[in-house]
Enzyme design. Structure first.
Site, PDB file in Angstrom:
ATOM      1  N   GLY A 168       0.791  -1.220   0.000  1.00  0.00           N
ATOM      2  CA  GLY A 168       0.000   0.000   0.000  1.00  0.00           C
ATOM      3  C   GLY A 168       0.826   1.273   0.000  1.00  0.00           C
ATOM      4  N   SER A 169       0.274   2.297   0.645  1.00  0.00           N
ATOM      5  CA  SER A 169       0.821   3.656   0.546  1.00  0.00           C
ATOM      6  C   SER A 169       2.168   3.845   1.218  1.00  0.00           C
ATOM      7  CB  SER A 169      -0.180   4.648   1.146  1.00  0.00           C
ATOM      8  OG  SER A 169      -1.367   4.665   0.392  1.00  0.00           O
ATOM      9  N   THR A 170       2.663   2.842   1.940  1.00  0.00           N
ATOM     10  CA  THR A 170       4.004   2.985   2.505  1.00  0.00           C
ATOM     11  C   THR A 170       5.061   3.182   1.419  1.00  0.00           C
ATOM     12  OG1 THR A 170       4.279   0.575   2.540  1.00  0.00           O
ATOM     13  CG2 THR A 170       3.448   1.621   4.542  1.00  0.00           C
TER      14      THR A 170
END
Length: 674
Positions: free
Chosen positions: A360-362
Site C-alpha cells: 500500500g501507501s508505505t
C-alpha cells in the site's frame, strides 16, 4: 719346451663375492640398528595401534546469545541410542527392533508419523507367505524383483495392513522405520534422550542386539521457549541431496548439521571439533577432548523480542477483522548499522523474509523520490487531487478528494492521485492532451522499479539467512502501472519494508540487515564464550541516488504523518498523539483478494524515531484484514506499542522471561526448512 702354467682366477672371484656379502651384511646390520634405535618407538607404536580402537564423539555446537549476553540457544548433554545398518540384515533388524520395544517408550505421535508406504513395507517383509500370494508364479517369472515388489504394493489393500498389525506390533514398526533411515555402516540415531537406566541396560545387551550402541550426544535447548522460534533454525542429519558436498568438506554421513536459517547459514562457525577417544590393546583410554563450536552473538534483544511478540498477540487476538487465518509481522532494526533488534510474527515467522505482500501507501516516499531523481517533479510541485478516469484503467482516487497538494502534503495525507501523476510523467503521458498514448509506460515502469530497488524493494536485502525471496514483480499493463505507484501491485516482504524504513531514516544508505553481531570462540572451560573471532561491521549495500534535500522533504512528510494533527493532519497523528520520542512514518492500506476470493486489505506501516536522530526503524504488516471492518488501525496500534516498548527499555533494560516449560524443546528441521 715346457708348457706355461695357467693362472687360477677362482680366488679373485671368491674374494669379490666375500666382499660383496660383507658389504650387504654391513648395510643390513646398520639398517637394523637404525630401525631399532632411531625408529623403534615409531614401530612400537604401530604395533600397539593394531590393538587400538578409536571412537569419534560429536562436539557440542556453538551457542547463540542475544545482544545483551543472554544465552538463547544452548546445548544439553544426553544419551542417544544408535543403530548401524548393514546390507542383507533385514531379518536381524526386525528382531532387534522387536527387542527394543521392551526398553523404549514409543509415543503415539511416533506411530502416527509412520506413512502408508512404511506400513506396507513392514507387512510385506513380515508376512512373506501372504505377500507371495499377491503375485502368481506366471507373473513372477516374467518380472524383475523390483517389478514384483511394486505389483505387491499395488495389490495390497491398505485396510488389510492396518487390521493385521496389532497395537503392540506398531511400536516395533515405529522403531524399525527409524532404523531403516540410516546409511549402511554408519551409526544412525534411533532415539535421543534415553535415561541412564535404559542406556545401562542396553549397553549390557549389545552382544545380543547387533548394530546397537549408546553414545553421548547433545541436543539444542531454547531457554526462552518459543520466542524467536524459527530463525534460530533446525538441525538434523546431513540431507541426502547434499551428502556429496558435506562429505567433500570432511563431514561424516551421520553428522548433525544446520538444516535451516541461522543454524544453516553459520554451519561452518557453529560446527565443533569432534572429541576422539582411543582405547589401546590393554584397555587404557586416552581422550582428545575436541572443542565446542564457535558462538554467535546475535543482534536480537530477547527482552524486546518477547515484548513485541506479546504486543502482536494481544492486538491480533482482540480483533475479529481477518478474512482468513490471522497474520502479523514486525521487524525493528537500527537504521545506521542494519542490526535487527526484533523479528516477530503472529502465525508464520518465515513470512518475515519469505512472505510476499502488497504494502500500500508505505511505498509513496520512494515514488516521490523517483520523481525527483528523474526530473519530472520539483520540491513543492502541486497537483490537484481529484479522481482520474482513464479508459485504460479503473477509476483512481485518494481516500478522499484532497484538493491541491504538494509533495509533502501527498505524504502526510496519503494522496494516490499525486503518485499516479508522477507515474504519468515518468511515462510521458500528459493528462488531458488529445492524442495521448502509453508508449512510454514501459520506461516508466522500469524507472519506478529501479528506484524502488535502491531501497531494497523487489530485490534481496542481503540478510544473513539462506534463500531470501524478493517478491512478485510482473510485467506492466496501464492499470497495474498506475496502481504500482501507490503500492497496489508489486509485492514485498516485511524484511524489505524494514530495510526501506531504515534507508528513509538514515537519509539514503541501504544497510545490510544482519542477525549476527560477532562470532566468539568458546572459552577454555567450553561452557562460556571467549575472544572475538570475527565482528560483523555495518555494510552499506548502496546509496540512493537522491540529494539530502530530497530526503529531508520526504522525512518532513513522514514526521507530519505522525506529529501533525488537525483537519488536514497526518494519517497516523491520532495514533501517535503524545509519543515523546518524536516518530516519523507512513501508513499504508492495500486492497487485496484473499485465498478464498474474498475482498480484504493489507495494513502496513514503515516508521522510525526520533525523526531528527533516528535510533530505530520499524516495518509492520498485517495482511488479510476485513475490507469492510471499521477497525483498520491494527498496524498503527502495533507500531505505536512496539516503539513505546523500545524507548521504555532504553531507560530500564529488563531481563527476558525464561520459559516455564521444563521439557526439552526439540525442533524438526523439516518443519522450518526453506
Amino acid at each position: 719346451m715346457a708348457k706355461e702354467k695357467r693362472k687360477n682366477h677362482i680366488p679373485l672371484r671368491l674374494n669379490i663375492l666375500f666382499f660383496a656379502v660383507f658389504i650387504l651384511f654391513s648395510i643390513l646390520i646398520l639398517r637394523l640398528g637404525y630401525i631399532q634405535i632411531v625408529q623403534g618407538e615409531e614401530y612400537e607404536a604401530m604395533v600397539n595401534n593394531e590393538g587400538e580402537q578409536t571412537a569419534n564423539v560429536d562436539a557440542p555446537r556453538g551457542l547463540m546469545v542475544d545482544r545483551n549476553g543472554n544465552t538463547v540457544v544452548d546445548n544439553e548433554l544426553q544419551l542417544t541410542l544408535t543403530y548401524t545398518n548393514r546390507p542383507g540384515n533385514e531379518d536381524e533388524m526386525l528382531e532387534v527392533a522387536n527387542r527394543l520395544t521392551d526398553f523404549l517408550d514409543i509415543d503415539e505421535d511416533d506411530v502416527d508419523d509412520i506413512n502408508e508406504r512404511e506400513w506396507q513395507d513392514y507387512w510385506l517383509q513380515t508376512r512373506e507367505d501372504e505377500a507371495d500370494q499377491l503375485v502368481n508364479e506366471e507373473e513372477e517369472a516374467d518380472l524383475e524383483d523390483d517389478e514384483v515388489y511394486q505389483l505387491q504394493l499395488d495389490r495390497l489393500p491398505e485396510e488389510e495392513v492396518m487390521d493385521d498389525i496389532d497395537e503392540g506390533e506398531r511400536e516395533t514398526v515405529a522403531i524399525w522405520t527409524e532404523m531403516m533411515g540410516g546409511y549402511n555402516y554408519s551409526p544412525h540415531r534411533v532415539v535421543r534422550g534415553i535415561d541412564e537406566e535404559t542406556a545401562h541396560a542396553l549397553s549390557e545387551l549389545t552382544h545380543e542386539l547387533p548394530g546397537i550402541d549408546v553414545m553421548r550426544d547433545s541436543v539444542r535447548m531454547y531457554p526462552y521457549g518459543d520466542s524467536f522460534p524459527s530463525f534460530f533454525g533446525g538441525t538434523g542429519q546431513v540431507p541426502e541431496e547434499e551428502l556429496d558436498r558435506y562429505l567433500g568438506e570432511g563431514y561424516e554421513r551421520t553428522d548433525i548439521v544446520g538444516r535451516s536459517f541461522l543454524e544453516r547459514q553459520y554451519e561452518s562457525v557453529l560446527r565443533g571439533e569432534k572429541a576422539e577417544i582411543t582405547t589401546d590393546s590393554d584397555g587404557n583410554e586416552s581422550t582428545d577432548p575436541g572443542k565446542r563450536g564457535n558462538d554467535l552473538v546475535l543482534t536480537i534483544d530477547m527482552a524486546l523480542q518477547q515484548e513485541v511478540e506479546d504486543i502482536i498477540d494481544d492486538n491480533i487476538e482482540s480483533s475479529s477483522t481477518f478474512t482468513e487465518d490471522p497474520e502479523a509481522h514486525v521487524i525493528m532494526m537500527e537504521p545506521d548499522t542494519g542490526e535487527i533488534l526484533s523479528m516477530a510474527s503472529y502465525d508464520e515467522d518465515v513470512s518475515l523474509v519469505m512472505g510476499q505482500y502488497e504494502i500500500g501507501s508505505t511505498i509513496k516516499m520512494a515514488t516521490v523520490l523517483a520523481g525527483y531523481e528523474n526530473d519530472v517533479i520539483d520540491h513543492g510541485t502541486f497537483y490537484e487531487d481529484t479522481p482520474i478516469n482513464l479508459p485504460e484503467s479503473q477509476p483512481i482516487s485518494s481516500w478522499r478528494d484532497l484538493g491541491a497538494v504538494n509533495d509533502i502534503d501527498a505524504i502526510r495525507q496519503s494522496s494516490n492521485i499525486y503518485m499516479s501523476r508522477i507515474a504519468m510523467e515518468l511515462a510521458d503521458y500528459e493528462l488531458g492532451v488529445s492524442g495521448r498514448d502509453w508508449s512510454g509506460a514501459e520506461q516508466g515502469f522500469d524507472a519506478l522499479r529501479n528506484h524502488y530497488a535502491q531501497f531494497g524493494l523487489g530485490i534481496e536485502t542481503g540478510i544473513d539467512l539462506p534463500n531470501e525471496v524478493t517478491g512478485e514483480n510482473e510485467r506492466y499493463s496501464t492499470e497495474n502501472y498506475l496502481m504500482m505507484s501507490f503500492g497496489q501491485f508489486d509485492t514485498y516482504s516485511p524484511m524489505q519494508m524494514a530495510q526501506y524504513a531504515a534507508t528513509m531514516a538514515n537519509g539514503g544508505e541501504r544497510m545490510q540487515p544482519t542477525l549476527v553481531k560477532e562470532i566468539l570462540e568458546p572459552a577454555a572451560g567450553n561452557d562460556e564464550s571467549g575472544s572475538v573471532v570475527r565482528q560483523n561491521s555495518p555494510e552499506v549495500m548502496n546509496t540512493v541516488g537522491n540529494t539530502d534535500e530530497d530526503f529531508e522533504r520526504m522525512q518532513e512528510g513522514m514526521r507530519q504523518v505522525m506529529q501533525q494533527g488537525g483537519d488536514n493532519g497526518g494519517t497516523a497523528s491520532d495514533d501517535f498523539d503524545g509519543a515523546d520520542y518524536n516518530p516519523a512514518g507512513k501508513t499504508g492500506t492495500a486492497q487485496t483478494v484473499d485465498d478464498n476470493g474474498e475482498e480484504a486489505q493489507n495494513q502496513a506501516m514503515v516508521a522510525y524515531a526520533p525523526h531528527d536522530d533516528p535510533e530505530v526503524a520499524i516495518g509492520v504488516l498485517v495482511p488479510n484484514t476485513s475490507a469492510s471492518d471499521e477497525d483498520s488501525g491494527l498496524a498503527n496500534s502495533i507500531t505505536r506499542e512496539a516503539l513505546d516498548a523500545y524507548f521504555e527499555m532504553q531507560e530500564d533494560q529488563p531481563e527476558p522471561d525464561e520459559s516455564d516449560d521444563d521439557e526439552e524443546i526439540f525442533r524438526d528441521p523439516e518443519d522450518d526448512e526453506e
